[in-house]
Design an enzyme around this catalytic site. Structure first.
Site, PDB file in Angstrom:
ATOM      1  N   GLY A   1       2.944  -1.062   4.277  1.00 51.06           N
ATOM      2  CA  GLY A   1       3.061   0.349   3.933  1.00 51.06           C
ATOM      3  C   GLY A   1       4.506   0.715   3.667  1.00 51.06           C
ATOM      4  O   GLY A   1       5.030   0.504   2.568  1.00 51.06           O
ATOM      5  N   GLY A   2       5.180   1.212   4.689  1.00 57.98           N
ATOM      6  CA  GLY A   2       6.538   1.751   4.540  1.00 57.98           C
ATOM      7  C   GLY A   2       7.505   0.860   3.773  1.00 57.98           C
ATOM      8  O   GLY A   2       8.199   1.329   2.865  1.00 57.98           O
TER       9      GLY A   2
ATOM     10  N   ASN B   1       0.865  -1.175   0.000  1.00 58.72           N
ATOM     11  CA  ASN B   1       0.000   0.000   0.000  1.00 58.72           C
ATOM     12  C   ASN B   1       0.899   1.222   0.000  1.00 58.72           C
ATOM     13  O   ASN B   1       1.512   1.548   1.022  1.00 58.72           O
ATOM     14  CB  ASN B   1      -0.900  -0.046   1.246  1.00 58.72           C
ATOM     15  CG  ASN B   1      -1.728   1.218   1.411  1.00 58.72           C
ATOM     16  OD1 ASN B   1      -1.765   2.058   0.520  1.00 58.72           O
ATOM     17  ND2 ASN B   1      -2.382   1.344   2.548  1.00 58.72           N
ATOM     18  N   TRP B   2       0.971   1.882  -1.144  1.00 62.02           N
ATOM     19  CA  TRP B   2       1.902   3.011  -1.265  1.00 62.02           C
ATOM     20  C   TRP B   2       1.357   4.287  -0.603  1.00 62.02           C
ATOM     21  O   TRP B   2       2.067   5.285  -0.545  1.00 62.02           O
ATOM     22  CB  TRP B   2       2.211   3.288  -2.743  1.00 62.02           C
ATOM     23  CG  TRP B   2       2.947   2.191  -3.439  1.00 62.02           C
ATOM     24  CD1 TRP B   2       3.353   0.987  -2.913  1.00 62.02           C
ATOM     25  CD2 TRP B   2       3.377   2.190  -4.805  1.00 62.02           C
ATOM     26  NE1 TRP B   2       4.003   0.240  -3.870  1.00 62.02           N
ATOM     27  CE2 TRP B   2       4.023   0.958  -5.049  1.00 62.02           C
ATOM     28  CE3 TRP B   2       3.275   3.095  -5.864  1.00 62.02           C
ATOM     29  CZ2 TRP B   2       4.565   0.634  -6.290  1.00 62.02           C
ATOM     30  CZ3 TRP B   2       3.805   2.773  -7.098  1.00 62.02           C
ATOM     31  CH2 TRP B   2       4.448   1.553  -7.307  1.00 62.02           C
ATOM     32  N   LYS B   3       0.111   4.241  -0.163  1.00 63.34           N
ATOM     33  CA  LYS B   3      -0.503   5.415   0.491  1.00 63.34           C
ATOM     34  C   LYS B   3      -0.291   6.655  -0.372  1.00 63.34           C
ATOM     35  O   LYS B   3      -0.312   6.558  -1.592  1.00 63.34           O
ATOM     36  CB  LYS B   3       0.035   5.565   1.916  1.00 63.34           C
ATOM     37  CG  LYS B   3      -0.133   4.262   2.708  1.00 63.34           C
ATOM     38  CD  LYS B   3       0.087   4.408   4.188  1.00 63.34           C
ATOM     39  CE  LYS B   3      -0.126   3.053   4.868  1.00 63.34           C
ATOM     40  NZ  LYS B   3       0.016   3.117   6.328  1.00 63.34           N
TER      41      LYS B   3
ATOM     42  N   HIS C   1      -9.469   0.964   4.802  1.00 62.92           N
ATOM     43  CA  HIS C   1      -8.211   1.134   5.525  1.00 62.92           C
ATOM     44  C   HIS C   1      -8.443   2.040   6.733  1.00 62.92           C
ATOM     45  O   HIS C   1      -9.233   2.977   6.668  1.00 62.92           O
ATOM     46  CB  HIS C   1      -7.144   1.733   4.596  1.00 62.92           C
ATOM     47  CG  HIS C   1      -5.782   1.681   5.186  1.00 62.92           C
ATOM     48  ND1 HIS C   1      -5.346   2.596   6.117  1.00 62.92           N
ATOM     49  CD2 HIS C   1      -4.767   0.797   5.018  1.00 62.92           C
ATOM     50  CE1 HIS C   1      -4.112   2.275   6.485  1.00 62.92           C
ATOM     51  NE2 HIS C   1      -3.743   1.194   5.833  1.00 62.92           N
TER      52      HIS C   1
ATOM     53  N   GLY D   1       2.610   2.190  10.877  1.00 60.40           N
ATOM     54  CA  GLY D   1       3.539   3.303  10.744  1.00 60.40           C
ATOM     55  C   GLY D   1       4.225   3.678  12.052  1.00 60.40           C
ATOM     56  O   GLY D   1       4.885   4.708  12.145  1.00 60.40           O
TER      57      GLY D   1
ATOM     58  N   GLU E   1      -5.235  -5.061  10.398  1.00 60.96           N
ATOM     59  CA  GLU E   1      -4.202  -4.062  10.654  1.00 60.96           C
ATOM     60  C   GLU E   1      -4.516  -3.355  11.968  1.00 60.96           C
ATOM     61  O   GLU E   1      -5.326  -2.426  11.993  1.00 60.96           O
ATOM     62  CB  GLU E   1      -4.168  -3.026   9.527  1.00 60.96           C
ATOM     63  CG  GLU E   1      -3.859  -3.614   8.166  1.00 60.96           C
ATOM     64  CD  GLU E   1      -3.324  -2.559   7.219  1.00 60.96           C
ATOM     65  OE1 GLU E   1      -2.211  -2.771   6.715  1.00 60.96           O
ATOM     66  OE2 GLU E   1      -3.972  -1.528   7.002  1.00 60.96           O
TER      67      GLU E   1
ATOM     68  N   GLU F   1      -6.823   4.394   7.907  1.00 60.66           N
ATOM     69  CA  GLU F   1      -6.606   5.834   7.668  1.00 60.66           C
ATOM     70  C   GLU F   1      -7.837   6.454   7.025  1.00 60.66           C
ATOM     71  O   GLU F   1      -8.160   7.617   7.261  1.00 60.66           O
ATOM     72  CB  GLU F   1      -5.351   6.026   6.806  1.00 60.66           C
ATOM     73  CG  GLU F   1      -4.089   5.781   7.630  1.00 60.66           C
ATOM     74  CD  GLU F   1      -2.916   5.215   6.861  1.00 60.66           C
ATOM     75  OE1 GLU F   1      -2.909   5.257   5.609  1.00 60.66           O
ATOM     76  OE2 GLU F   1      -1.985   4.694   7.520  1.00 60.66           O
TER      77      GLU F   1
HETATM   78  P1  13P Z   1       3.161   0.301   7.662  1.00 59.92           P
HETATM   79  O1  13P Z   1       3.665  -0.962   7.059  1.00 59.92           O
HETATM   80  O2  13P Z   1       3.873   1.527   7.169  1.00 59.92           O
HETATM   81  O3  13P Z   1       3.043   0.224   9.140  1.00 59.92           O
HETATM   82  O4  13P Z   1       1.644   0.487   7.112  1.00 59.92           O
HETATM   83  C1  13P Z   1       0.758  -0.563   7.220  1.00 59.92           C
HETATM   84  C2  13P Z   1      -0.440  -0.235   6.435  1.00 59.92           C
HETATM   85  O5  13P Z   1      -1.234   0.612   6.820  1.00 59.92           O
HETATM   86  C3  13P Z   1      -0.663  -0.952   5.169  1.00 59.92           C
HETATM   87  O6  13P Z   1      -1.936  -0.713   4.687  1.00 59.92           O
END
Ligand code: 13P
Length: 248
Positions: A232-233, A9-11, A95, A171, A165, A97
């Site tokens: 994510g990261g 997930n590149w956000k 998600h 994050g 998650e 977020e």
């Molecule tokens: P991180 O791997 O950056 O903690 O993010 C997880 C995430 O929200 C993937 O959707």
């Protein structure tokens, strides 16, 4: 046998040049890797270009959200049919977020999953508790409510992947321990079994997300109910994402 999924997930990162550099770096690193579904989820504006770059490879394309109406006067939205048209096979829905910053509820998540499935997309349905919910002993209540609300009225889970998650692990660098993650995944599979039967539950891929890195992925995905990761990261660099894929 459930095929594991490693989804990036590149956000809100990566404009077109960076996005192309990332996938072009990734393609050779995961070339020929089978037995794992590899998915990347860039921002809407680069979907089309990433789709062309990964065409013919073993990497699949996801969006990070979709709207539930197919078309109409809904300024700023993107429909599931449009995502399919842009080359997506998957879409992330609900998600944390989006729930936290954009007012998504179990009801809107449910409409979006239905729209995604109707378009023929695979829905990556995200659930997870906050730190406060965990510390007050409400993790299973929260997960149960999210599952029932998100999947309400959906008959078949064939094109649904669940992503667990925990919000406190996203994050933050704080990963759930292997045992904490496994406990939540086993609960989720049990809820799916109660709603859809043992066969559907046995086939459901349940991904873990929250600070997954090459250093901790092996312990997580060796758990019996963890079928991959939503990352994510560590998905923003070709080498770290490829390391996750190669660990699966
Ligand atoms: P991180 O791997 O950056 O903690 O993010 C997880 C995430 O929200 C993937 O959707």
């Amino acid at each position: 046998m459930r095929t594991p999924v490693i989804a990036g997930n590149w956000k809100l990162f990566k404009k077109s040049a960076e996005a192309l550099q990332l996938v072009e770096g990734l393609i050779p690193l995961v070339k020929g890797k089978s037995g794992v579904e590899i998915v990347v989820a860039p921002v809407f504006t680069v979907l089309d270009r990433v789709a062309k770059a990964i065409s013919g490879t073993n990497i699949k394309l996801s969006a990070q959200d979709c709207y539930w109406e197919e078309e109409g006067a809904f300024t700023g939205e993107v429909s599931s049919g449009m995502l399919l048209d842009a080359g997506c096979s998957h879409v992330i829905i609900g998600h944390s977020e989006r729930r936290q910053y954009f007012g998504e509820t179990d009801a809107t998540v449910n409409k979006k999953i239905k729209a995604a499935l109707a378009a023929g997309l695979v829905a990556i349905f995200c659930i997870g508790e906050t730190l406060e919910e965990r510390e007050s002993g409400r993790t299973f209540d929260v997960l149960g409510t999210q599952i029932k609300g998100g999947l309400s009225g959906i008959d078949s889970l064939q094109n649904v992947i669940v992503a667990y998650e925990p919000v406190w692990a996203i994050g933050t660098g704080k990963t759930a321990s292997d045992a904490q993650a496994q406990e939540a995944h086993a609960f989720i599979r049990g809820e799916i079994a109660a709603l859809y039967g043992a066969d559907a539950a046995g086939k459901m891929r349940i991904l873990y997300g929250g600070s997954v890195k090459p250093e901790n992925v092996a312990g997580l995905i060796s758990q019996p109910d963890i079928d991959g990761a939503l990352v994510g990261g560590a998905s923003l660099k070709a080498d770290s994402f490829a390391a996750l894929v190669n660990a699966a």
